[in-house]
Design a protein around this motif. Structure first.
Motif, PDB file in Angstrom:
ATOM      1  N   VAL A 238       0.846  -1.188   0.000  1.00 33.77           N
ATOM      2  CA  VAL A 238       0.000   0.000   0.000  1.00 33.77           C
ATOM      3  C   VAL A 238       0.886   1.243   0.000  1.00 33.77           C
ATOM      4  CG1 VAL A 238      -1.749   1.302   1.277  1.00 33.77           C
ATOM      5  CG2 VAL A 238      -1.796  -1.196   1.315  1.00 33.77           C
ATOM      6  N   LEU A 239       0.580   2.169  -0.888  1.00 36.69           N
ATOM      7  CA  LEU A 239       1.233   3.465  -0.913  1.00 36.69           C
ATOM      8  C   LEU A 239       0.360   4.439  -0.122  1.00 36.69           C
ATOM      9  CD1 LEU A 239       3.287   5.576  -1.954  1.00 36.69           C
ATOM     10  CD2 LEU A 239       1.839   5.795  -3.996  1.00 36.69           C
TER      11      LEU A 239
ATOM     12  N   ARG B 273      -9.724  14.525  -7.416  1.00 35.16           N
ATOM     13  CA  ARG B 273     -10.001  13.343  -8.233  1.00 35.16           C
ATOM     14  C   ARG B 273      -8.909  13.145  -9.293  1.00 35.16           C
ATOM     15  NH1 ARG B 273     -15.038  10.699  -8.736  1.00 35.16           N
ATOM     16  NH2 ARG B 273     -15.847  12.347  -7.414  1.00 35.16           N
ATOM     17  N   GLU B 274      -8.442  14.252  -9.858  1.00 34.53           N
ATOM     18  CA  GLU B 274      -7.371  14.183 -10.869  1.00 34.53           C
ATOM     19  C   GLU B 274      -6.072  13.662 -10.253  1.00 34.53           C
ATOM     20  OE1 GLU B 274      -9.222  17.014 -10.376  1.00 34.53           O
ATOM     21  OE2 GLU B 274     -10.533  16.724 -12.112  1.00 34.53           O
ATOM     22  N   GLU B 275      -5.776  14.108  -9.042  1.00 32.02           N
ATOM     23  CA  GLU B 275      -4.573  13.619  -8.359  1.00 32.02           C
ATOM     24  C   GLU B 275      -4.704  12.142  -8.019  1.00 32.02           C
ATOM     25  OE1 GLU B 275      -2.870  17.537  -6.079  1.00 32.02           O
ATOM     26  OE2 GLU B 275      -4.700  16.598  -5.290  1.00 32.02           O
ATOM     27  N   LEU B 276      -5.879  11.719  -7.609  1.00 29.63           N
ATOM     28  CA  LEU B 276      -6.108  10.300  -7.336  1.00 29.63           C
ATOM     29  C   LEU B 276      -5.852   9.474  -8.581  1.00 29.63           C
ATOM     30  CD1 LEU B 276      -7.017   7.889  -5.660  1.00 29.63           C
ATOM     31  CD2 LEU B 276      -9.384   8.506  -6.198  1.00 29.63           C
ATOM     32  N   THR B 277      -6.359   9.926  -9.721  1.00 32.31           N
ATOM     33  CA  THR B 277      -6.145   9.212 -10.978  1.00 32.31           C
ATOM     34  C   THR B 277      -4.653   9.127 -11.304  1.00 32.31           C
ATOM     35  OG1 THR B 277      -8.291   9.917 -11.820  1.00 32.31           O
ATOM     36  CG2 THR B 277      -6.671   9.211 -13.450  1.00 32.31           C
ATOM     37  N   PHE B 278      -3.970  10.259 -11.204  1.00 37.10           N
ATOM     38  CA  PHE B 278      -2.535  10.304 -11.491  1.00 37.10           C
ATOM     39  C   PHE B 278      -1.747   9.421 -10.525  1.00 37.10           C
ATOM     40  CE2 PHE B 278       1.585  12.303 -10.495  1.00 37.10           C
ATOM     41  CZ  PHE B 278       2.239  12.074 -11.701  1.00 37.10           C
ATOM     42  N   LEU B 279      -2.015   9.548  -9.233  1.00 34.04           N
ATOM     43  CA  LEU B 279      -1.262   8.790  -8.237  1.00 34.04           C
ATOM     44  C   LEU B 279      -1.560   7.297  -8.299  1.00 34.04           C
ATOM     45  CD1 LEU B 279      -1.521  11.388  -5.363  1.00 34.04           C
ATOM     46  CD2 LEU B 279       0.557  10.730  -6.614  1.00 34.04           C
ATOM     47  N   THR B 280      -2.748   6.927  -8.728  1.00 32.31           N
ATOM     48  CA  THR B 280      -3.064   5.512  -8.930  1.00 32.31           C
ATOM     49  C   THR B 280      -2.217   4.943 -10.065  1.00 32.31           C
ATOM     50  OG1 THR B 280      -5.297   5.812  -8.065  1.00 32.31           O
ATOM     51  CG2 THR B 280      -4.921   3.882  -9.459  1.00 32.31           C
ATOM     52  N   ALA B 281      -2.037   5.724 -11.126  1.00 35.52           N
ATOM     53  CA  ALA B 281      -1.169   5.288 -12.235  1.00 35.52           C
ATOM     54  C   ALA B 281       0.284   5.186 -11.778  1.00 35.52           C
ATOM     55  CB  ALA B 281      -1.295   6.262 -13.405  1.00 35.52           C
ATOM     56  N   VAL B 282       0.734   6.138 -10.976  1.00 31.74           N
ATOM     57  CA  VAL B 282       2.102   6.087 -10.437  1.00 31.74           C
ATOM     58  C   VAL B 282       2.266   4.845  -9.554  1.00 31.74           C
ATOM     59  CG1 VAL B 282       3.718   7.232  -8.859  1.00 31.74           C
ATOM     60  CG2 VAL B 282       2.505   8.568 -10.587  1.00 31.74           C
ATOM     61  N   ALA B 283       1.276   4.558  -8.722  1.00 30.51           N
ATOM     62  CA  ALA B 283       1.336   3.377  -7.852  1.00 30.51           C
ATOM     63  C   ALA B 283       1.388   2.094  -8.667  1.00 30.51           C
ATOM     64  CB  ALA B 283       0.139   3.363  -6.903  1.00 30.51           C
ATOM     65  N   ALA B 284       0.637   2.023  -9.756  1.00 30.64           N
ATOM     66  CA  ALA B 284       0.645   0.823 -10.600  1.00 30.64           C
ATOM     67  C   ALA B 284       2.031   0.595 -11.205  1.00 30.64           C
ATOM     68  CB  ALA B 284      -0.405   0.942 -11.697  1.00 30.64           C
TER      69      ALA B 284
ATOM     70  N   SER C 146       4.842   1.788 -10.014  1.00 33.46           N
ATOM     71  CA  SER C 146       5.742   1.503  -8.898  1.00 33.46           C
ATOM     72  C   SER C 146       5.645   0.039  -8.488  1.00 33.46           C
ATOM     73  CB  SER C 146       5.413   2.396  -7.705  1.00 33.46           C
ATOM     74  OG  SER C 146       5.579   3.747  -8.044  1.00 33.46           O
ATOM     75  N   ALA C 147       4.444  -0.497  -8.497  1.00 33.33           N
ATOM     76  CA  ALA C 147       4.254  -1.904  -8.146  1.00 33.33           C
ATOM     77  C   ALA C 147       4.982  -2.808  -9.128  1.00 33.33           C
ATOM     78  CB  ALA C 147       2.760  -2.243  -8.100  1.00 33.33           C
TER      79      ALA C 147
ATOM     80  N   ALA D 189       7.650  -2.018 -10.827  1.00 29.02           N
ATOM     81  CA  ALA D 189       9.071  -1.856 -10.525  1.00 29.02           C
ATOM     82  C   ALA D 189       9.465  -2.656  -9.283  1.00 29.02           C
ATOM     83  CB  ALA D 189       9.411  -0.384 -10.344  1.00 29.02           C
ATOM     84  N   LEU D 190       8.628  -2.652  -8.260  1.00 28.42           N
ATOM     85  CA  LEU D 190       8.900  -3.433  -7.050  1.00 28.42           C
ATOM     86  C   LEU D 190       8.936  -4.923  -7.359  1.00 28.42           C
ATOM     87  CD1 LEU D 190       6.665  -1.571  -4.457  1.00 28.42           C
ATOM     88  CD2 LEU D 190       9.162  -1.766  -4.378  1.00 28.42           C
ATOM     89  N   ARG D 191       7.974  -5.381  -8.149  1.00 27.50           N
ATOM     90  CA  ARG D 191       7.957  -6.796  -8.511  1.00 27.50           C
ATOM     91  C   ARG D 191       9.189  -7.174  -9.325  1.00 27.50           C
ATOM     92  NH1 ARG D 191       4.529  -8.595 -13.181  1.00 27.50           N
ATOM     93  NH2 ARG D 191       6.230  -7.448 -14.103  1.00 27.50           N
ATOM     94  N   ASN D 192       9.565  -6.324 -10.294  1.00 29.21           N
ATOM     95  CA  ASN D 192      10.738  -6.605 -11.114  1.00 29.21           C
ATOM     96  C   ASN D 192      12.006  -6.642 -10.273  1.00 29.21           C
ATOM     97  OD1 ASN D 192       9.075  -6.726 -13.325  1.00 29.21           O
ATOM     98  ND2 ASN D 192       9.663  -4.738 -14.139  1.00 29.21           N
ATOM     99  N   ALA D 193      12.140  -5.720  -9.332  1.00 29.83           N
ATOM    100  CA  ALA D 193      13.316  -5.702  -8.465  1.00 29.83           C
ATOM    101  C   ALA D 193      13.375  -6.957  -7.598  1.00 29.83           C
ATOM    102  CB  ALA D 193      13.297  -4.454  -7.590  1.00 29.83           C
ATOM    103  N   SER D 194      12.239  -7.380  -7.108  1.00 28.82           N
ATOM    104  CA  SER D 194      12.176  -8.591  -6.292  1.00 28.82           C
ATOM    105  C   SER D 194      12.553  -9.822  -7.117  1.00 28.82           C
ATOM    106  CB  SER D 194      10.770  -8.751  -5.714  1.00 28.82           C
ATOM    107  OG  SER D 194      10.660  -9.946  -5.004  1.00 28.82           O
TER     108      SER D 194
END
Length: 109
Positions: A57-58, A69-80, A82-83, A85-90
């Motif tokens: 969870v971010l 709402r626009e920030e939520l949309t943007f940050l949800t895309a950033v979180a996706a 990031s996830a 990238a985290l999986r690839n690093a793992s």
């Protein structure tokens, strides 16, 4: 964008918080249970998912205004992203450790 940020990571069946240890509150647990963002006044919790797999969870917070709402949309895309990238690093770390283990067995010094 945010005055503070934290990431709760699910690794090896345990939940840990970065950058510091902590105990997940009810909102973090809610995201972990249902995989959907939680939006509160000046606080936003977004699941870090890759496909059906929830990695963590971010958590973002502000001292002044609520997230739009626009920030939520943007940050949800950033979180996706990031996830992923985290999986690839793992996966890279797991493969590297496996390669080191096998190379030691196949090619002794």
């Amino acid at each position: 964008m945010a005055s503070s940020a934290a990431v709760w990571l699910c690794t090896d069946g345990e939940l840990r918080r970065e950058p510091a240890d902590g105990i997940p509150d009810a909102d973090v647990e809610r995201v972990l249970d249902n995989g959907r963002p939680v939006v509160r006044p000046r606080r936003l919790l977004i699941p870090l998912t890759v496909g059906p797999t929830l990695l963590g969870v971010l958590g973002l917070a502000r001292e002044t205004e609520d997230f739009t709402r626009e920030e939520l949309t943007f940050l949800t895309a950033v979180a996706a992203r990031s996830a992923v990238a985290l999986r690839n690093a793992s996966e890279y770390e797991r493969e590297r450790e496996l390669a080191e283990r096998f190379s030691g067995r196949c090619c002794p010094p």
